[in-house]
Structures are given as structure tokens and as C-alpha cells.
Enzyme design. Structure first.
Site, mmCIF file in Angstrom:
data_model
loop_
_atom_site.group_PDB
_atom_site.id
_atom_site.type_symbol
_atom_site.label_atom_id
_atom_site.label_comp_id
_atom_site.label_asym_id
_atom_site.label_seq_id
_atom_site.Cartn_x
_atom_site.Cartn_y
_atom_site.Cartn_z
ATOM 1 N N THR A 135 -0.210 -9.386 -7.344
ATOM 2 C CA THR A 135 0.653 -8.276 -6.938
ATOM 3 C C THR A 135 1.200 -8.555 -5.551
ATOM 4 O O THR A 135 0.455 -8.940 -4.641
ATOM 5 C CB THR A 135 -0.109 -6.938 -6.935
ATOM 6 N N PHE A 144 2.898 -7.207 -2.188
ATOM 7 C CA PHE A 144 3.005 -6.022 -1.356
ATOM 8 C C PHE A 144 3.954 -6.294 -0.198
ATOM 9 O O PHE A 144 3.996 -7.405 0.340
ATOM 10 C CB PHE A 144 1.641 -5.633 -0.774
#
Length: 302
Positions: free
Chosen positions: A200, A202
Site C-alpha cells: 500500500t 501512502f
């Protein structure tokens, strides 16, 4: 991944590091132990911000993370914008065009899920497994193999926190190894995700622009063009010769049947070629905003 807002995180803190110098607060969405907190603990180093320690603070929603930074309650904030398996996290991406905050860095977190339960519970005792829906979707092979009933919860670490409070011995949760440590749970199985290529990304938000540096950069912008045949292609042609690492359209939330284009460029907005291309887009677009030009993540964490 910890990619949808909601839940009951409230305001909580964890600290890392020690020594002289100011302590900085980084806001994230979720509970302590969430992948967002792992990003928050590493985001400043990834962005090249000097610091002696980090205090992380969890908030229930993406909007509250942004509001905390805007108000000065937090020095920085992290938002997840895309997952390598699930794609874009649209609620966070839409927020980037609405806030006046600047993206000053990025951090990529390796999402490694663990199955955990109360101390002494065996895997064969477990009947139900709780987690955020994306995490459940990423661990379907283990869930099917053991005949577990998947139960959707508000976030990964919040599921661990809730199980520790409920004390049910026929339940397990899917969350990070850090969550197991924080809430006193035992890990029954590690790396249970179906696909190992699970990351992921960010973005780190601040009230100020990033300091100039010579490290490899990304530049992110959002723009809209008028509905004229070929005009979108003409606008994108202003970026020819540049490496576009992401391009995506999103519906505008203030105008029906109108769309925003989100683009990530490999390069610094201060570089002559990038600056010239951005100027061309700004001339042609009916709306345009440079979200940030920031150090590119060179390695993963977690």
C-alpha cells in the site's frame, strides 16, 4: 491494507525514537497497529525530514486526518492512496484535490497479514475471523481452508483491539504483527495473504511544501479539461517525453458527468522539462492543481 475510513479509532498515540530535538506528530486513519500507523512511523524518514522521534495519532476517518494537519493538531498526516492488489483508494485520492495541504513524501508499506487470537487459542478452535473487508478478501485461501466465517469490521488493528476486549475464544482476526503485539494476541499464522505482492502506497501531507533536494522525485497533479473533442489528448500531450507512473480519471463531486484526471510523473517539478510540461497543462486545463512534488519512495517498509 487499511484503506477505508470509519471505526472507532479516537485519538491515541505511540512513540518511536529518542534523543534531542523536536518531537513530531503524524496523524493516520485507524487504530494503533494499523498499516497506516506503520506508514506514519516511517513517513518522515522516507521524506527526508530530520527528527528525533515520532508520535503517531489515530483518527477514525481520512477527513479527520486532513483536518488535524490543517488545524495544527498534528504536524503531518498520512493517507493511503493505492494498493498493489486492490487499486486506488478513491476516498483518500478525492480528498487530495479538496485540501490545501501539500504532499511532501510517500511511503510504501508491505502488507503482511497475520491470523491472531487470544493467548492459548488453537487454530482448530476458531470459528469466525474478523477484519476489514479488503484484508478478508486478500486472505480467502486460508479462510476457505479452515472453514472460517469471515466477519467484516471497521479496520484491521481495530479488530484486534475489539477481540482483546471481548475475550471470545472462538474468534480470530487478521491484522499486522504489530497489532498482535500491542493488544496481547498470539499469532496463529503469518503471511497468510493469497498474493505476496501486496503493498500500500501512502502519501505524507503537511501544511508546507517540501524542502528542495536532489533525490529522485515524483510530481502529482490533478486537472480537468473542457468537453471538446481531442482536448484531453492535447493536454496529455503536454506531458510527452515524461514517465507517467499513474494516470486515472475520477468523477468530479461538484459537477455531474465531469471528470478529474490524476497523474503521477517521475521527476521534480523544478526540473526544466517537468516544469515546462506542467506549464503546458496549466495553460490548457480548465482546472489544475499540483498536489505535490516530493521525494519518491526508494524502498518498502513493514
Amino acid at each position: 491494507m487499511n484503506g477505508q475510513p470509519g471505526g472507532q479509532a479516537g485519538t491515541q498515540t505511540r512513540e518511536q525514537g529518542a534523543g534531542a530535538g523536536p518531537h513530531l506528530t503524524v496523524a493516520f486513519q485507524g487504530n494503533p497497529g494499523a498499516y497506516g500507523e506503520i506508514a506514519a512511523l516511517n513517513a518522515l524518514a522516507s521524506a527526508g525530514v530530520p527528527h528525533s522521534g515520532v508520535t503517531t495519532r489515530g483518527y477514525p476517518t481520512f477527513h479527520e486526518v486532513a483536518r488535524a494537519v490543517e488545524s495544527g493538531e498534528a504536524d503531518y498526516g498520512t493517507l493511503p492512496v493505492e494498493n498493489s492488489l486492490m487499486g486506488a483508494i478513491h476516498q483518500a485520492i478525492d480528498l487530495l484535490s479538496e485540501t490545501e495541504l501539500h504532499v511532501i513524501g510517500e511511503v510504501v508499506v508491505r502488507v503482511s497479514h497475520c491470523l491472531m487470537a487470544l493467548p492459548g487459542v488453537r487454530l482448530e478452535d476458531v470459528r469466525r475471523v474478523y477484519s476489514q473487508q479488503p484484508a478478508l478478501d486478500q486472505c480467502t485461501a486460508l479462510i476457505r481452508k479452515h472453514g472460517l466465517q469471515p466477519m467484516t469490521s471497521h479496520d484491521t488493528a481495530g479488530s484486534a483491539k475489539d477481540l482483546a476486549a471481548r475475550g471470545h475464544r472462538d474468534e480470530a482476526v487478521i491484522a499486522s504483527a504489530r497489532a498482535a503485539e500491542l493488544y496481547g494476541l498470539e499469532i496463529l499464522a503469518r503471511e497468510i495473504e493469497d498474493e505476496p505482492f501486496n503493498f500500500t502506497r501512502f502519501m505524507l501531507l503537511a501544511r508546507h511544501e517540501p524542502e528542495p533536494s536532489d533525490v529522485p522525485h515524483k510530481t502529482s497533479l490533478v486537472f480537468a479539461v473542457r468537453h471538446t473533442p481531442g482536448f484531453l489528448v492535447e493536454t496529455l500531450n503536454e506531458l510527452r517525453g515524461l514517465n507517467l507512473s499513474r494516470i486515472e480519471s475520477r468523477p468530479r463531486r461538484d459537477r455531474a458527468w465531469s471528470y478529474l484526471m490524476y497523474v503521477d510523473i517521475e521527476g521534480n517539478a523544478r526540473d526544466a522539462q517537468v516544469a515546462q510540461a506542467l506549464a503546458g497543462v496549466l495553460r490548457k486545463a480548465s482546472y489544475a492543481k499540483i498536489i505535490g512534488s516530493y521525494p519518491r519512495a526508494m524502498e518498502t517498509v513493514g
